[in-house]
Design a protein around this motif. Structure first.
Motif, PDB file in Angstrom:
ATOM      1  N   ILE A 223       0.883  -1.169   0.000  1.00  0.00           N
ATOM      2  CA  ILE A 223       0.000   0.000   0.000  1.00  0.00           C
ATOM      3  C   ILE A 223       0.913   1.209   0.000  1.00  0.00           C
ATOM      4  O   ILE A 223       1.649   1.446   0.947  1.00  0.00           O
ATOM      5  N   GLU A 224       0.856   1.966  -1.064  1.00  0.00           N
ATOM      6  CA  GLU A 224       1.818   3.053  -1.273  1.00  0.00           C
ATOM      7  C   GLU A 224       1.366   4.331  -0.575  1.00  0.00           C
ATOM      8  O   GLU A 224       0.303   4.877  -0.854  1.00  0.00           O
ATOM      9  N   THR A 225       2.175   4.777   0.367  1.00  0.00           N
ATOM     10  CA  THR A 225       1.966   6.109   0.934  1.00  0.00           C
ATOM     11  C   THR A 225       2.860   7.065   0.166  1.00  0.00           C
ATOM     12  O   THR A 225       3.984   6.728  -0.188  1.00  0.00           O
ATOM     13  N   GLY A 226       2.348   8.260  -0.101  1.00  0.00           N
ATOM     14  CA  GLY A 226       3.047   9.142  -1.027  1.00  0.00           C
ATOM     15  C   GLY A 226       3.660  10.358  -0.376  1.00  0.00           C
ATOM     16  O   GLY A 226       3.353  10.723   0.765  1.00  0.00           O
ATOM     17  N   VAL A 227       4.561  10.978  -1.114  1.00  0.00           N
ATOM     18  CA  VAL A 227       5.135  12.237  -0.682  1.00  0.00           C
ATOM     19  C   VAL A 227       4.076  13.327  -0.808  1.00  0.00           C
ATOM     20  O   VAL A 227       3.060  13.162  -1.466  1.00  0.00           O
ATOM     21  N   GLY A 228       4.326  14.450  -0.180  1.00  0.00           N
ATOM     22  CA  GLY A 228       3.318  15.495  -0.138  1.00  0.00           C
ATOM     23  C   GLY A 228       3.757  16.798  -0.761  1.00  0.00           C
ATOM     24  O   GLY A 228       4.246  17.679  -0.059  1.00  0.00           O
ATOM     25  N   ASN A 229       3.594  16.923  -2.076  1.00  0.00           N
ATOM     26  CA  ASN A 229       3.729  18.255  -2.687  1.00  0.00           C
ATOM     27  C   ASN A 229       2.336  18.869  -2.672  1.00  0.00           C
ATOM     28  O   ASN A 229       1.578  18.779  -3.638  1.00  0.00           O
ATOM     29  N   CYS A 230       1.997  19.475  -1.534  1.00  0.00           N
ATOM     30  CA  CYS A 230       0.643  19.988  -1.307  1.00  0.00           C
ATOM     31  C   CYS A 230       0.547  21.451  -1.737  1.00  0.00           C
ATOM     32  O   CYS A 230       1.447  22.240  -1.462  1.00  0.00           O
ATOM     33  N   HIS A 231      -0.552  21.801  -2.390  1.00  0.00           N
ATOM     34  CA  HIS A 231      -0.776  23.146  -2.909  1.00  0.00           C
ATOM     35  C   HIS A 231      -1.871  23.878  -2.127  1.00  0.00           C
ATOM     36  O   HIS A 231      -2.836  23.266  -1.687  1.00  0.00           O
ATOM     37  N   HIS A 340      -1.612  14.226  -2.819  1.00  0.00           N
ATOM     38  CA  HIS A 340      -1.749  14.041  -1.377  1.00  0.00           C
ATOM     39  C   HIS A 340      -2.868  14.941  -0.855  1.00  0.00           C
ATOM     40  O   HIS A 340      -3.976  14.479  -0.581  1.00  0.00           O
ATOM     41  N   THR A 341      -2.594  16.254  -0.753  1.00  0.00           N
ATOM     42  CA  THR A 341      -3.582  17.217  -0.278  1.00  0.00           C
ATOM     43  C   THR A 341      -3.430  18.521  -1.044  1.00  0.00           C
ATOM     44  O   THR A 341      -2.308  19.039  -1.166  1.00  0.00           O
ATOM     45  N   ASP A 342      -4.524  19.026  -1.570  1.00  0.00           N
ATOM     46  CA  ASP A 342      -4.514  20.325  -2.245  1.00  0.00           C
ATOM     47  C   ASP A 342      -5.710  21.126  -1.760  1.00  0.00           C
ATOM     48  O   ASP A 342      -6.786  20.578  -1.519  1.00  0.00           O
ATOM     49  N   ALA A 343      -5.493  22.442  -1.603  1.00  0.00           N
ATOM     50  CA  ALA A 343      -6.500  23.284  -0.950  1.00  0.00           C
ATOM     51  C   ALA A 343      -6.896  24.459  -1.831  1.00  0.00           C
ATOM     52  O   ALA A 343      -6.075  24.990  -2.588  1.00  0.00           O
ATOM     53  N   ILE A 344      -8.153  24.873  -1.714  1.00  0.00           N
ATOM     54  CA  ILE A 344      -8.627  26.099  -2.340  1.00  0.00           C
ATOM     55  C   ILE A 344      -9.148  27.020  -1.239  1.00  0.00           C
ATOM     56  O   ILE A 344      -9.798  26.574  -0.288  1.00  0.00           O
ATOM     57  N   VAL A 345      -8.853  28.302  -1.372  1.00  0.00           N
ATOM     58  CA  VAL A 345      -9.414  29.321  -0.492  1.00  0.00           C
ATOM     59  C   VAL A 345     -10.294  30.206  -1.360  1.00  0.00           C
ATOM     60  O   VAL A 345      -9.803  30.900  -2.259  1.00  0.00           O
ATOM     61  N   SER A 346     -11.601  30.154  -1.133  1.00  0.00           N
ATOM     62  CA  SER A 346     -12.535  30.927  -1.951  1.00  0.00           C
ATOM     63  C   SER A 346     -13.903  30.969  -1.304  1.00  0.00           C
ATOM     64  O   SER A 346     -14.331  29.986  -0.684  1.00  0.00           O
ATOM     65  N   GLU A 347     -14.585  32.099  -1.466  1.00  0.00           N
ATOM     66  CA  GLU A 347     -15.986  32.221  -1.060  1.00  0.00           C
ATOM     67  C   GLU A 347     -16.918  32.010  -2.246  1.00  0.00           C
ATOM     68  O   GLU A 347     -18.143  32.026  -2.085  1.00  0.00           O
ATOM     69  N   ASP A 348     -16.349  31.797  -3.432  1.00  0.00           N
ATOM     70  CA  ASP A 348     -17.115  31.581  -4.649  1.00  0.00           C
ATOM     71  C   ASP A 348     -17.443  30.087  -4.752  1.00  0.00           C
ATOM     72  O   ASP A 348     -16.565  29.268  -5.040  1.00  0.00           O
ATOM     73  N   GLN A 349     -18.695  29.732  -4.505  1.00  0.00           N
ATOM     74  CA  GLN A 349     -19.063  28.322  -4.444  1.00  0.00           C
ATOM     75  C   GLN A 349     -18.940  27.613  -5.784  1.00  0.00           C
ATOM     76  O   GLN A 349     -18.660  26.407  -5.839  1.00  0.00           O
ATOM     77  N   ALA A 350     -19.113  28.334  -6.876  1.00  0.00           N
ATOM     78  CA  ALA A 350     -18.916  27.717  -8.194  1.00  0.00           C
ATOM     79  C   ALA A 350     -17.450  27.336  -8.378  1.00  0.00           C
ATOM     80  O   ALA A 350     -17.135  26.257  -8.896  1.00  0.00           O
ATOM     81  N   ALA A 351     -16.549  28.220  -7.957  1.00  0.00           N
ATOM     82  CA  ALA A 351     -15.116  27.921  -8.043  1.00  0.00           C
ATOM     83  C   ALA A 351     -14.764  26.742  -7.141  1.00  0.00           C
ATOM     84  O   ALA A 351     -13.989  25.863  -7.528  1.00  0.00           O
ATOM     85  N   VAL A 352     -15.342  26.715  -5.944  1.00  0.00           N
ATOM     86  CA  VAL A 352     -15.082  25.616  -5.017  1.00  0.00           C
ATOM     87  C   VAL A 352     -15.540  24.294  -5.621  1.00  0.00           C
ATOM     88  O   VAL A 352     -14.808  23.293  -5.597  1.00  0.00           O
TER      89      VAL A 352
END
Length: 416
Positions: A223-231, A340-352
């Motif tokens: 079971i491959e656990t991956g590195v985290g280039n998180c955005h 791994h993990t990527d995040a968005i910061v937005s109040e625009d629900q269509a963009a989310v």
């Protein structure tokens, strides 16, 4: 005795222990887990003394500070390890859970139930807290654990496993439920990777080189656990106060872990307002920004290289770019993310909605720090690792992810 014989004998003892664990009641396992937690706290100074040997050796070898941070144990970190074991004891036992079932048309009763893997090998680097986390999750899910940490943490791991084994045995379960894999260097790990039939699954936890080696060389299922280039992507519709707090927390809360942010993307519509602010805040925290041409218009920014965009820095460094729109952000993430993990910061629900649908990562954060991708934060208890593959598990792997299933078919003299 050869290293191959030593490792295989260790695996055979683990197999025997796994048979007892598979049928142990939740009460027995939880009592053992609580005893393991108490023993860690009671013998903390013994563990810290052993850890000091590892730290001194790492400092003599001029090990990078971020790796030493992952290696270091103190009373607070040992208390956290113990708290993780107690939390696992409080969680539901997945073994025996009925996943699905019912009565077939021919009258047979069919149930699919959760069962342990059996023997789980974990190959990991530096962080000795993994030793306790992995042991606890394996025990609660009915698996015997074969632990192969790095030589850099050998003294710490030996002390921790000694403490855990004594606590396990004093509560009626076999001490061989938790064992260190014999051998220094890579020899023991290589034998473990080829112990097909003795070991049911391997989980590598560490840097890209370790994971690649285990995936490519193992004959045991991995079971491959991956590195985290998180955005972290700051959208045109972002609340900039939230965005700044999320970027700073994602990058600086703890840099040496896989859910730390390594890349920042900013929509061009807010770049003039947001860039001066976030550059200054990152600089004040000691972060080196590796930026594109737009970021390089400001002080405290180095020009990013092609390699920087895919880099897991695990340090106070971050790559940063301005993107023309959300599609450009998604394209950048698809090209460079480790999923791994990527995040968005937005109040625009269509963009989310667009970001969540289009970004194919194990975890997608909406207006939240990447640092939340964690078994404990998700309520799973201490995790065994974070899987970035799609089979058998994805994301933080807790108790449920450490089980397989079998079918139980009950009839009344049925023949076909």
């Amino acid at each position: 005795m050869s290293i191959e014989q030593e490792v295989n004998d260790t695996a055979r003892r683990a197999r025997a222990a796994s048979h007892d664990l598979a049928t142990a009641t939740r009460a027995v396992k939880d009592t053992a887990l609580l005893a393991m937690a108490d023993a860690l706290v009671a013998r903390a100074q013994e563990i810290i003394s052993a850890n000091a040997e590892d730290i001194a050796r790492a400092e003599r070898n001029q090990t990078p500070p971020n790796i030493i941070d992952r290696l270091r144990l103190d009373e607070a970190r040992i208390a956290d390890m113990a708290a993780g074991l107690r939390e696992v004891a409080g969680l539901a036992d997945p073994v025996g859970e009925v996943v699905r079932g019912g009565n077939l048309a021919n009258g047979l009763e069919l149930r699919q139930v959760r069962v342990p893997f059996g023997v789980v090998g974990i190959i990991y680097e530096a962080r000795p807290n993994v030793t306790a986390d992995a042991s606890g999750i394996c025990l609660k899910s009915g698996n015997a654990a074969l632990l192969k940490g790095s030589n850099s943490a050998l003294s710490s791991n030996t002390a921790i496993v000694g403490v855990l084994r004594a606590a396990i045995e004093s509560n009626g379960l076999p001490a061989d439920a938790v064992q260190l894999v014999p051998g220094e260097g890579h020899d023991g790990a290589k034998v473990l990777m080829r112990a097909r039939g003795l070991v049911d699954v391997l989980i590598p936890r560490g840097g890209a080189g370790l994971i690649r080696s285990v995936v490519e060389e193992s004959t045991v299922p991995v079971i491959e656990t991956g590195v985290g280039n998180c955005h972290v992507y700051v959208d045109a519709g972002a609340d900039l106060d939230k965005a700044a707090a999320i970027v700073i927390n994602s990058k600086t809360h703890r840099t040496s872990v896989c859910n730390s942010a390594e890349s920042l993307l900013v929509h061009e519509d807010i770049a003039d307002e947001f860039l001066p602010r976030i550059i200054e805040e990152l600089h004040d925290k000691g972060v080196t920004i590796h930026g594109d041409a737009r970021f390089c218009e400001y002080d405290h920014v180095l020009a990013a290289t092609d390699e920087d965009w895919s880099q897991e820095f695990l340090s106070l460094d971050i790559s940063a770019a301005v993107v023309s729109d959300i599609e450009a952000a998604i394209g950048h993430i698809r090209e460079h993310s480790s999923q791994h993990t990527d995040a968005i910061v937005s109040e625009d629900q269509a963009a989310v909605r667009r970001f969540v649908a289009a970004v194919d990562s194990a975890a997608v954060m909406v207006n939240a720090s990447t640092r939340f991708t964690d078994g404990g934060e998700f309520g799973f208890g201490a995790e065994i690792g974070i899987s970035t593959q799609k089979l058998h598990a994805r994301g933080p792997m807790g108790l449920v992810e450490m089980t397989s299933t079998k079918y139980v078919v009950t009839g009344d003299g049925h023949v076909r």
